[in-house]
Design an enzyme around this catalytic site. Structure first.
Site, PDB file in Angstrom:
ATOM      1  N   GLU A 320      43.797  94.613  21.944  1.00  0.00           N
ATOM      2  CA  GLU A 320      42.549  94.113  21.571  1.00  0.00           C
ATOM      3  C   GLU A 320      41.836  93.090  22.550  1.00  0.00           C
ATOM      4  OE1 GLU A 320      39.494  93.831  19.994  1.00  0.00           O
ATOM      5  OE2 GLU A 320      40.645  94.193  18.322  1.00  0.00           O
ATOM      6  N   ASP A 324      38.442  93.913  24.779  1.00  0.00           N
ATOM      7  CA  ASP A 324      37.474  92.943  24.744  1.00  0.00           C
ATOM      8  C   ASP A 324      36.969  92.380  26.150  1.00  0.00           C
ATOM      9  OD1 ASP A 324      37.570  93.534  22.240  1.00  0.00           O
ATOM     10  OD2 ASP A 324      38.240  91.579  21.556  1.00  0.00           O
ATOM     11  N   SER A 571      36.159  97.664  17.336  1.00  0.00           N
ATOM     12  CA  SER A 571      36.563  96.722  18.339  1.00  0.00           C
ATOM     13  C   SER A 571      36.101  96.762  19.880  1.00  0.00           C
ATOM     14  CB  SER A 571      38.204  96.738  18.600  1.00  0.00           C
ATOM     15  OG  SER A 571      38.936  96.232  17.446  1.00  0.00           O
TER      16      SER A 571
END
Length: 654
Positions: A320, A324, A571
């Site tokens: 994650e 990002d 995401s």
């Protein structure tokens, strides 16, 4: 924490006989939570602290205030409030404080025993059990948890009718907010696929909010092909239908080069421990896709002991954060990106813990955080963060993207409404909040759907649709997912993502439809009515629809644990759309204008600045889900960004 706002409203309407005839039922618990047993009555002379949460002022006007500074036709567009204006506007009124104080004093509580909290939202006092029982027309008992932990509670309580509207709730009363066992297992284990939900009318499972960063959490991105060869991807757009890179996104969404870094502009990414980035992964990604950023690090804001841990290294811990930051930092370069790392390695953290850090007043507003769901600091458990809870002290960036989400049914309506109102307040200050809409179509995290009979989660092959939160909050920008069609180029229209993941979307069971969205959603129902009834989703046509917008969420190339892999999920979509809005803010800052703030009303009023997505669906719960179509739809929202058109629009606005 309350159990059901609708139920409480009904309960509060029924007067309870009392000597004065003026007492009414304020809150009632229908059952004792699982694992607790009622034991003995408390002794009359035992003493205990009592806290009275005072009703905030002007909460019925919060959407009006937000729209004043956010709707493009408003004369006050862009005139964002100061923190003091927000605090003063929503603080309990003098009438509220005086009414509750007068009630306490007239009931025999000396004035000098009553104090008001610094945040102004609480009255604090110490009372004997006898005083509390007389004051609230109730009976207190000792409850014991199966772990042996005691708790003080009553099954219901009452307040004078004229006081009711001034009191949010009182503790200790019906709420089982005692902290139980060390939540380390919550942080380091997978989220269960079944369990109680708010839809069941029972207490929700404890700890779900603060376990959002757990490895294996269903809201994290999904791993595809690993150890892929990226040779030639940086310059060649012909493979974008199979491998998304920053250049693919620039071509898809007409993202221009960023030439400046205005000190008034800022972009934040929120991560929840133990999720963490690896600098070596960032360097590997930058070396191939943004060479001048090698060794570049985000601005690191550690909240409640947040740490960029490197002990555990795998996709479940690094996927994650790597995703990002690699894309956000590359797309907005040279604008610096702030990483908000929230929570320690023992408790983790929740969205509420993050909001506390950027707005200290939120720590205590509307009764404060929920210790059953939110992390409590200083951490009482071995190895935890022993510093004070971060109430304020961290600045909110102009755009904040979060790639995590709950199911709406994971939490109580009161918990969600309190948090949603905080996003509205921060929107009034000029901050844009983006949240990913989910990866399981009309189902919830992990494909969970809701059994219509029991209200429990099932295996996802049937049942009611399970919308996400905060995606259903009307004061954030909910971002769904698209993909380039197989074999298509970056110049052709995308479709709703149907590779590995399905764009989360649907209709809330908690939040009413906001005014800015009404025309678009009503047009969807008029022209494309879904083939499902109330047994599947909230088809009242009166609740919040989501997502608002979308961006590509398939086949992202990321550097992860020293190699390159493909990942999928909203995401990826949220930080991509957040990057676009940060670039829009940069253009506005360069001509002396403020941030776009709460962007939803402007987007719904000017949908031409987005690429409408008209194909694909978001299957789930044993159904095809909803279908993307012309105009807004509960799959891809209004569509994907056209950055040049967005810049043109927002440069024209005040």
């Amino acid at each position: 924490m309350r159990y059901s706002l609708l139920a409480l409203a009904a309960l509060a309407a029924s007067a309870v006989a009392a000597p004065s005839g003026k007492y009414v039922l304020h809150e009632k618990r229908d059952r004792t939570p699982q694992g607790w047993w009622k034991t003995t009555e408390l002794r009359a002379n035992d003493r205990m602290p009592m806290k009275i949460a005072l009703t905030q002022s002007n909460m019925d006007k919060i959407e009006d205030y937000l729209m004043e500074v956010s709707h493009p036709t408003s004369e006050k567009y862009g005139q964002h409030w100061t923190a003091k204006q927000v605090a003063d506007t929503f603080a309990p009124s003098k009438e509220t404080v005086d009414t509750v104080r007068d009630w306490l004093v007239s009931s025999g509580i000396e004035a000098e025993r009553i104090s008001q909290s610094q945040s102004l939202g609480w009255l604090n006092l110490e009372v004997s059990v006898a005083e509390a029982e007389a004051l609230l027309k109730t009976k207190y008992h000792k409850y014991v948890h199966k772990s042996g932990q005691p708790h003080v509670s009553c099954s219901e309580y009452h307040v004078p009718e004229h006081v009711r509207e001034h009191v949010d709730f009182i503790t200790p009363t019906v709420h089982f907010d005692a902290k139980l066992s060390p939540p380390k297992d919550d942080v380091n284990s997978k989220i269960k696929r079944s369990g109680p939900t708010a839809a069941a009318g029972t207490n929700v499972s404890p700890g779900k909010a603060r376990a959002i960063g757990s490895p294996g959490s269903a809201s994290l991105p999904k791993l595809g092909a690993a150890d892929i060869n990226i040779f030639g991807f940086g310059a060649d757009l012909s493979t974008c239908n199979e491998f998304i890179t920053p250049d693919c996104l620039r071509a898809l969404y007409k993202i221009p080069p960023v030439l400046t870094s205005n000190p008034k502009n800022s972009y934040g990414i929120v991560e929840y421990t133990p999720q963490a980035f690896l600098q070596s992964d960032l360097n590997l990604f930058f070396a191939n896709f943004s060479k001048f950023q090698v060794q570049r690090t985000p601005i690191f804001d550690s909240i409640d002991g947040g740490v960029d841990q490197t002990t555990d290294q795998s996709f479940d811990y690094n996927g994650e954060s790597d995703l990002d930051l690699e894309y956000a930092m590359t797309l907005v370069n040279p604008i610096k990106v702030t990483l908000y790392q929230v929570g320690d390695l023992v408790e983790g953290a929740s969205f509420n813990n993050f909001l506390d850090a950027i707005d200290g007043s939120y720590c205590t507003s509307n009764g404060g955080d929920d210790p059953v769901q939110d992390a409590v600091y200083p951490d009482p458990y071995p190895g935890g963060y022993k510093g004070p809870e971060n109430c304020g002290g961290f600045a909110a960036t102009k755009v904040i993207s979060t790639s995590y989400a709950y199911n709406e049914a994971d939490l109580t309506p009161f918990y969600e409404m309190r948090q949603c109102n905080e996003y509205a307040k921060l929107g009034m200050l000029g901050t844009t909040f983006l949240y990913s809409s989910g990866d399981y179509g009309v189902a919830g995290n992990g494909g969970q759907c809701i059994d219509p009979t029991t209200g429990q989660y099932n295996n996802g092959t049937s049942g009611k649709f399970n919308p996400s939160f905060p995606g259903t909050c009307p004061y954030i920008l909910s971002v769904g997912a698209t993909q380039i069609k197989p074999g298509a180029s970056v110049t052709q229209p995308e479709e709703a993502c149907e590779t590995v993941i399905f764009s989360g979307g649907g209709f809330s069971n908690v939040f009413p439809m906001p005014s800015y969205q009404a025309a678009a959603v009503q047009e969807f129902f008029a022209n494309h009515p879904p083939p499902y009834g109330a047994d599947r989703y909230n088809n009242s046509r009166m609740t919040r629809g989501f997502p608002d917008v979308s961006a590509n969420g398939a086949n992202y190339v990321i550097a992860i644990d020293g190699t390159f892999s493909l990942v999928y999920g909203t995401s990826a979509s949220s930080p991509t759309f957040g990057s676009v809005l940060t670039i829009v803010n940069e253009a506005r800052a360069d001509i002396g204008k403020g941030s776009v703030g709460f962007v939803n009303p402007a987007l719904y009023a000017h949908p031409y600045v987005l690429n409408d997505i008209t194909s694909g669906g978001n299957m789930g719960c044993g159904t095809p889900g909803f279908t993307a179509t012309t105009g807004w739809d509960p799959v891809t929202g209004l569509g994907t960004p056209n950055t040049l058109k967005l810049i043109e629009l927002f440069l024209l606005l005040p």
